[in-house]
Design an enzyme around this catalytic site. Structure first.
Site, PDB file in Angstrom:
ATOM      1  N   GLU A  47       0.804  -1.224   0.156  1.00 55.88           N
ATOM      2  CA  GLU A  47       0.113  -0.031  -0.035  1.00 55.88           C
ATOM      3  C   GLU A  47       0.787   1.443  -0.194  1.00 55.88           C
ATOM      4  O   GLU A  47       0.744   2.202   1.133  1.00 55.88           O
ATOM      5  CB  GLU A  47      -1.160   0.004   1.171  1.00 55.88           C
ATOM      6  CG  GLU A  47      -1.977  -1.306   1.042  1.00 55.88           C
ATOM      7  CD  GLU A  47      -3.061  -0.953   2.223  1.00 55.88           C
ATOM      8  OE1 GLU A  47      -3.042  -0.014   2.976  1.00 55.88           O
ATOM      9  OE2 GLU A  47      -4.037  -1.930   2.124  1.00 55.88           O
ATOM     10  N   GLU A  77      -4.978  -8.511   1.013  1.00 59.52           N
ATOM     11  CA  GLU A  77      -5.648  -8.369   2.285  1.00 59.52           C
ATOM     12  C   GLU A  77      -7.192  -8.153   1.965  1.00 59.52           C
ATOM     13  O   GLU A  77      -7.741  -7.547   1.227  1.00 59.52           O
ATOM     14  CB  GLU A  77      -5.008  -7.079   3.001  1.00 59.52           C
ATOM     15  CG  GLU A  77      -3.839  -7.229   3.460  1.00 59.52           C
ATOM     16  CD  GLU A  77      -3.083  -5.670   4.244  1.00 59.52           C
ATOM     17  OE1 GLU A  77      -4.047  -4.820   4.591  1.00 59.52           O
ATOM     18  OE2 GLU A  77      -1.926  -5.723   4.227  1.00 59.52           O
TER      19      GLU A  77
HETATM   20  C1  PNW Z   1      -4.276  -1.928   5.511  1.00 61.23           C
HETATM   21  N1  PNW Z   1      -7.164   3.807   4.765  1.00 61.23           N
HETATM   22  O1  PNW Z   1      -4.118  -0.485   5.969  1.00 61.23           O
HETATM   23  C2  PNW Z   1      -2.997  -2.423   5.860  1.00 61.23           C
HETATM   24  O2  PNW Z   1      -2.187  -2.830   5.066  1.00 61.23           O
HETATM   25  C3  PNW Z   1      -2.958  -3.050   7.235  1.00 61.23           C
HETATM   26  O3  PNW Z   1      -1.518  -2.974   7.662  1.00 61.23           O
HETATM   27  C4  PNW Z   1      -3.915  -2.546   7.893  1.00 61.23           C
HETATM   28  O4  PNW Z   1      -4.131  -3.214   9.346  1.00 61.23           O
HETATM   29  C5  PNW Z   1      -5.423  -2.960   7.270  1.00 61.23           C
HETATM   30  O5  PNW Z   1      -5.142  -2.401   6.119  1.00 61.23           O
HETATM   31  C6  PNW Z   1      -6.594  -2.539   8.070  1.00 61.23           C
HETATM   32  O6  PNW Z   1      -6.357  -1.041   8.375  1.00 61.23           O
HETATM   33  C7  PNW Z   1      -4.760   0.660   5.739  1.00 61.23           C
HETATM   34  O7  PNW Z   1      -7.139   4.952   5.689  1.00 61.23           O
HETATM   35  C8  PNW Z   1      -4.939   1.662   6.656  1.00 61.23           C
HETATM   36  O8  PNW Z   1      -7.713   3.874   3.934  1.00 61.23           O
HETATM   37  C9  PNW Z   1      -5.783   2.925   6.044  1.00 61.23           C
HETATM   38  C10 PNW Z   1      -6.409   2.671   5.055  1.00 61.23           C
HETATM   39  C11 PNW Z   1      -6.405   1.726   4.410  1.00 61.23           C
HETATM   40  C12 PNW Z   1      -5.759   0.689   4.630  1.00 61.23           C
END
Ligand code: PNW
Length: 466
Positions: free
Chosen positions: A165, A370
């Site tokens: 990401e 994921e």
């Molecule tokens: C992803 N957003 O994080 C990550 O790859 C993981 O480490 C995380 O724990 C998981 O999704 C759940 O959040 C994100 O704000 C964090 O759009 C924030 C966002 C998207 C993905």
């Protein structure tokens, strides 16, 4: 309607180093930007840090045993850069690499395929101090680090992911400032996005020089399933802008070797893109063996109609926007069910993304790197953890995957986020995404009912009612 997943479909679960390992000061590990950020008061809910996290670093064997009990065919983890290369430069730390060697050996011994992510957000602090991702040099440091890990583990890891990401690293980290390093500089965020792309390309090149020919190379993106609230031209334009900043800023250089023209013109008031040098996008466009897609929830946008755009975009209302150059875009809460993150439950978003890349990147295998949901899980009086909402979420999303498979998408695997409850970044330990419950007082692990449900799906390759 297909009801069975293809044989050979990879059933996995995912974690990331900073979210689960703990042992933040052991074996010569130095601070990453997430150590610095989480130890800064006010940055992470409850003042939580990853100092101990789930204690996975010292519970490796128990956790691999859990994975085997869940019938996992694959495990996606990330390597902590400051654990294996403490200054972000130069030689490897023996101790740090030994942990990942032992982890991979334990996985292989139980027939679980390791999928290794090189970068899941924990930049060595020393490299941030030298400029971080807005500095071009960081991309070259990443390539050296990739080589070092590739040399150490290339003989036993078959699935490699450069970055997880990069959108979050660039825009939550350097524009919105809600992730480490917590900077709020739109120009720096766009530079960071380019240098992450460049790091991906240079890292892929470096890995290819040391990995066996059959090792597979991927990147894990979080493309936005973005919809316009209405088909009005202004709303469609908002959708286009967000799609450019969330998705095409990464996929176009990676898959086609060029930045989208509309992205460049949208962001011209912020930067002239002179940080993109001749030849860079040829490096970024390194051949991939699979595209990793992380999906949680859709995004609904419209043209903002007043001067106070609705900031309910899931990135901390009231904070700064992670969308530099998007203009006046309003983000909307879609109706319907929501998770504990307040993210909408909408499996169609996953289906749409899988079909989009099936069209736009024909021949490129897709992996869901994921997918999952946070809920307010609590043990009952007997200590059991029942999470029917998570089962419903997973079921609905796997159903969307089946639908996409039936419609021609080449989906090779699915990784549940996450194996364990863990450090959920700015939310600390308040959000539980695990199939396995973690009691943070004792670090005891208890598989939730979703874990047993998922084990059955993995074993049978069929979706069955809970
Ligand atoms: C992803 N957003 O994080 C990550 O790859 C993981 O480490 C995380 O724990 C998981 O999704 C759940 O959040 C994100 O704000 C964090 O759009 C924030 C966002 C998207 C993905």
């Amino acid at each position: 309607m297909t009801v069975t997943f293809p044989t050979g479909f990879l059933w996995g679960a995912a974690t990331a180093a900073y979210q689960v390992e703990g042992a933040a000061r052991e074996d010569g590990r130095t601070p990453s930007i997430w150590d610095t950020f989480s130890r800064t008061p006010g940055r992470v809910l409850g003042g939580d840090t990853g100092d101990t996290a789930t204690g996975h670093y010292h519970r490796r064997e128990e956790d691999v045993r859990l994975m085997a009990e869940l019938g996992l065919g694959a495990y996606r983890f990330s390597v902590s850069w400051p654990r294996v290369q403490p200054t972000g430069r130069g030689p490897a730390s023996r101790g740090g690499l030994d942990f990942y060697r032992a982890l991979v050996d334990d996985l292989l011994a139980r027939g679980i395929q390791p999928m290794l992510t090189l970068y899941h957000w924990d930049l060595p602090q020393e490299l941030e101090d030298a400029g971080g991702w807005p500095a071009r040099e960081t991309a070259h440091r990443f390539a050296d680090y990739a080589l070092l890990v590739g040399e150490a583990l290339g003989d036993r890891v078959g699935l490699w992911t450069t970055l997880n990401e990069p959108w979050c690293s660039a825009f939550l980290g350097y524009a919105a400032g809600v992730h480490a390093p917590g900077r709020t500089d739109d120009e720096a965020a766009l530079r960071a996005a380019h240098h992450l792309n460049l790091a991906h390309g240079l890292g892929a090149q470096a890995l290819r020089t040391v990995l066996p020919a059959d090792a597979r190379l991927s990147v894990a993106l979080n493309p936005a399933a973005v919809r316009a609230r209405t088909p009005a031209p202004g709303d469609l334009d908002a959708q286009r802008r967000v799609d450019a900043l969330a998705t095409r800023i990464f996929t176009e250089p990676m898959l086609r070797g060029a930045y989208p023209a509309d992205l460049i013109s949208d962001t011209e008031p912020i930067t002239d893109w002179s940080f993109v040098r001749d030849g860079d996008t040829d490096i970024v466009k390194h051949p991939l063996d699979a595209l990793g897609i992380n999906y949680y929830a859709p995004t609904v946008v419209s043209a903002a109609t007043d001067n106070r755009p609705d900031r309910s975009d899931g990135h901390g209302a009231g904070g700064r926007s992670p969308w530099p150059g998007a203009g006046r875009v309003a983000f909307h809460r879609p109706p319907g069910k929501r998770t504990a993150m307040d993210w909408a439950v909408d499996p169609t978003g996953l289906y749409d993304l899988l079909m989009r890349f099936t069209r736009e990147a024909p021949g490129l295998p897709l992996i869901i790197t994921e997918n999952g949901a946070a809920y307010d899980d609590k043990p009952d009086a007997d200590g059991a953890v029942h999470d029917p909402e998570r089962i419903a979420y997973l079921h609905a999303h796997l159903d969307a995957v089946l639908r996409a498979l039936g419609d021609g998408a080449d989906v090779r695997g699915y990784f549940l986020w996450s194996l364990l409850d863990n450090f959920e970044w700015a939310y600390g330990y308040s959000k539980r995404f695990g199939a396995v419950y973690v009691d943070y007082a004792t670090l005891a692990r208890t598989p939730k009912s979703s874990a047993r449900w998922y084990a059955r799906v993995a074993r049978t390759g069929r979706l069955t009612p809970s």
